[in-house]
Design an enzyme around this catalytic site. Structure first.
Site, PDB file in Angstrom:
ATOM      1  NE  ARG A  23      -3.463  -0.650   1.828  1.00 30.78           N
ATOM      2  CZ  ARG A  23      -4.138  -1.244   3.440  1.00 30.78           C
ATOM      3  NH1 ARG A  23      -3.345  -1.501   4.248  1.00 30.78           N
ATOM      4  NH2 ARG A  23      -4.853  -2.762   2.497  1.00 30.78           N
ATOM      5  CG  ASN A  87      -0.506  -1.144   9.782  1.00 33.06           C
ATOM      6  OD1 ASN A  87      -1.612  -2.162   9.880  1.00 33.06           O
ATOM      7  ND2 ASN A  87      -0.215   0.405  10.645  1.00 33.06           N
ATOM      8  CG  ASP A 103       1.297  -4.284   6.544  1.00 29.34           C
ATOM      9  OD1 ASP A 103       1.074  -5.848   6.832  1.00 29.34           O
ATOM     10  OD2 ASP A 103       0.347  -3.634   6.972  1.00 29.34           O
ATOM     11  CG  ASP A 105       0.416 -10.665   7.527  1.00 34.10           C
ATOM     12  OD1 ASP A 105       0.340  -9.707   6.637  1.00 34.10           O
ATOM     13  OD2 ASP A 105       0.838 -11.342   7.620  1.00 34.10           O
ATOM     14  CG  ASP A 107      -3.267  -5.047  11.265  1.00 35.71           C
ATOM     15  OD1 ASP A 107      -2.250  -4.184  11.295  1.00 35.71           O
ATOM     16  OD2 ASP A 107      -4.351  -5.677  10.587  1.00 35.71           O
ATOM     17  CG  ASP A 120      -6.263  -8.677   9.610  1.00 37.82           C
ATOM     18  OD1 ASP A 120      -7.260  -8.779   9.363  1.00 37.82           O
ATOM     19  OD2 ASP A 120      -5.614  -7.574   9.039  1.00 37.82           O
ATOM     20  CD  GLU A 123      -3.842 -10.552   6.488  1.00 40.03           C
ATOM     21  OE1 GLU A 123      -3.080  -9.939   5.227  1.00 40.03           O
ATOM     22  OE2 GLU A 123      -4.126  -9.696   7.039  1.00 40.03           O
TER      23      GLU A 123
END
Length: 177
Positions: A23, A87, A103, A105, A107, A120, A123
């Site tokens: 991102r 994050n 990042d 994953d 959070d 997450d 994830e």
């Protein structure tokens, strides 16, 4: 690279462990830079996802990045109060292109009423296996979740109500120049 100054605009790039860009935020205004940290603000900031989708942030948000901690913090200023999105991520690096971090994953979301949620986890576990996060990284991230929760519980740094007020006020002063 020369450190950005108060009022400068920088790009922020988030990557995944495998090196893929995740991102990008364009035009984050820098509010303060120290040897180890950068504080900025996003307000109607253009965000580009790795698949090309674009969107604009809805509300002002104070962002906090550190060179020693494995997390960054976004304090979103909303009508019902301040909520936080944190994050779990590598410490940032800064080059001529952008402020960059990986990042990881996980959070932590803190709602305006103080409720906390770890997000997450599935994830994270999926990516930990697929991208082969080392045991050291796994340990560091889990320790930094503890540090982050301690900061939240003790209203330390960005979680202090005064912090958000000070930096949002400074942003309004800089914006009106």
């Amino acid at each position: 690279m020369k450190l950005p100054k108060e009022g400068d605009f920088i790009t922020i790039q988030s990557y995944k462990h495998d090196g893929e860009i995740h991102r990008t935020w364009r035009d984050t205004m820098v509010l303060k830079t120290t040897e180890n940290a950068i504080i900025g603000v996003n307000n109607h900031t253009l965000v580009t996802e790795n698949d090309g989708r674009r969107w604009v942030t809805r509300e002002p948000a104070i962002v906090y990045f550190h060179k020693k901690y494995w997390f960054n913090i976004i304090a979103m200023i909303r009508e019902n109060g301040v909520s936080y999105y944190c994050n779990l991520a590598s410490p940032y690096v800064l080059d001529n292109e952008a402020l960059k971090y990986i990042d990881y994953d996980l959070d932590v979301k803190v709602f305006a009423d103080g409720e906390k949620r770890l997000l997450d986890v599935d994830e994270y576990e999926r990516h930990r296996k697929a991208m082969k996060y080392s045991d050291d990284i796994d340990f560091i991230l889990k320790e930094n979740v503890k540090i982050l929760v301690d900061w939240i519980n003790n209203q330390r740094g960005p979680f202090s109500p005064a912090y958000v007020n000070i930096w949002y006020k400074r942003y309004l002063e800089l914006r009106s120049r």
